[in-house]
Motif scaffolding. Structure first.
Motif, short mmCIF file in Angstrom:
data_model
loop_
_atom_site.label_atom_id
_atom_site.label_comp_id
_atom_site.label_asym_id
_atom_site.label_seq_id
_atom_site.Cartn_x
_atom_site.Cartn_y
_atom_site.Cartn_z
N UNK A 11 -1.27 26.10 19.59
CA UNK A 11 -2.61 26.03 19.63
C UNK A 11 -2.60 26.59 18.29
N UNK A 12 -2.27 27.27 17.37
CA UNK A 12 -2.59 28.30 16.53
C UNK A 12 -2.75 27.22 15.13
N UNK A 13 -2.20 26.15 15.09
CA UNK A 13 -1.96 25.24 13.97
C UNK A 13 -2.84 23.79 14.27
N UNK A 14 -3.57 23.75 15.46
CA UNK A 14 -3.80 22.75 15.75
C UNK A 14 -2.99 21.56 15.88
N UNK A 15 -2.56 21.36 16.70
CA UNK A 15 -0.89 20.76 16.65
C UNK A 15 -0.72 19.95 18.47
N UNK A 16 -1.52 20.60 18.99
CA UNK A 16 -1.99 20.10 20.68
C UNK A 16 -1.78 18.84 20.68
#
Length: 226
Positions: A66-71
């Motif tokens: 979520x933090x790295x925008x990888x969802x």
């Protein structure tokens, strides 16, 4: 093959040793075959990782993604440098092939040389399909948890045929399937035999593309959709 003047020195050192430690069984057998090592006194201790630090944690995975925008992405991770022995450009060719088949594939490189890594990756992969970061070793496990596959390709070379990359231990302790090619110490056969990843043939893209997406369909980490 070593220089003729070096071989006898190694043979004599092996002859006088009380025990010989090797990082792979491939190296153990080479030392016996080429330098006369006594297999009864030759032991294999592969490169290892800290099992208290490298461990799969679904909560950490969800937070990092979520933090790295990888969802919703299928993340292939590569902790390493741009040094030649890391076999980076051929590795990126494999990733590029996978990206052409699936828009969810995303590449993450963890490297101390962000500038050099960014320059190399940007030449091989489309924009917005990759992430390059420099992180302390204490945070590598967090990123491995966020990934879906660990990348470990090496050049077909005598050194790699007896090697034992620490990367594989870190990947497997974090529950990552490994994308690996042939000829890497004992590990290429290990991944194939234990079905713990994908053993690819770089000369046959169609075969590894098909196998990769079969693996994607069968694999889910932390209850994320495939």
């Amino acid at each position: 093959k070593l220089l003729p003047t070096v071989g006898p020195v190694i043979s004599e050192a092996v002859r006088q040793a009380d025990a010989l430690f090797c990082v792979s069984d491939q190296l153990r057998m080479l030392m016996a075959r080429q330098y006369g090592a006594d297999l009864r006194q030759t032991y294999v201790i592969p490169c290892l990782a800290d099992e208290t630090r490298f461990v799969f944690d679904p909560n950490r995975r969800r937070h990092m993604r979520s933090q790295a925008g990888l969802d919703e992405k299928k993340v292939i991770i590569f902790p390493g440098s741009t040094a030649q022995w890391h076999y980076l450009e051929p590795s990126l060719k494999v990733v590029s092939d996978l990206m052409k088949r699936d828009p969810r594939v995303h590449f993450v490189a963890l490297s101390p040389d962000v500038e050099g890594m960014t320059a190399t990756v940007s030449k091989s992969l489309p924009p917005h399909r990759w992430t390059v970061r420099s992180v302390p070793h204490s945070e590598v496990s967090d990123w491995l948890n966020a990934a879906d596959f660990g990348l470990l390709l090496r050049e077909q070379h005598p050194v790699n045929r007896v090697a034992s990359p620490t990367k594989l231990a870190e990947y497997m302790l974090c529950g990552l399937p490994v994308i690996i090619n042939e000829g890497i110490g004992d590990f290429s056969d290990l991944v194939a035999q234990q079905e713990s990843g994908l053993l690819i043939d770089e000369k046959s893209p169609d075969s590894y593309l098909t196998s990769f997406f079969e693996l994607v369909a069968d694999h889910s980490r932390g209850h994320h959709s495939t």
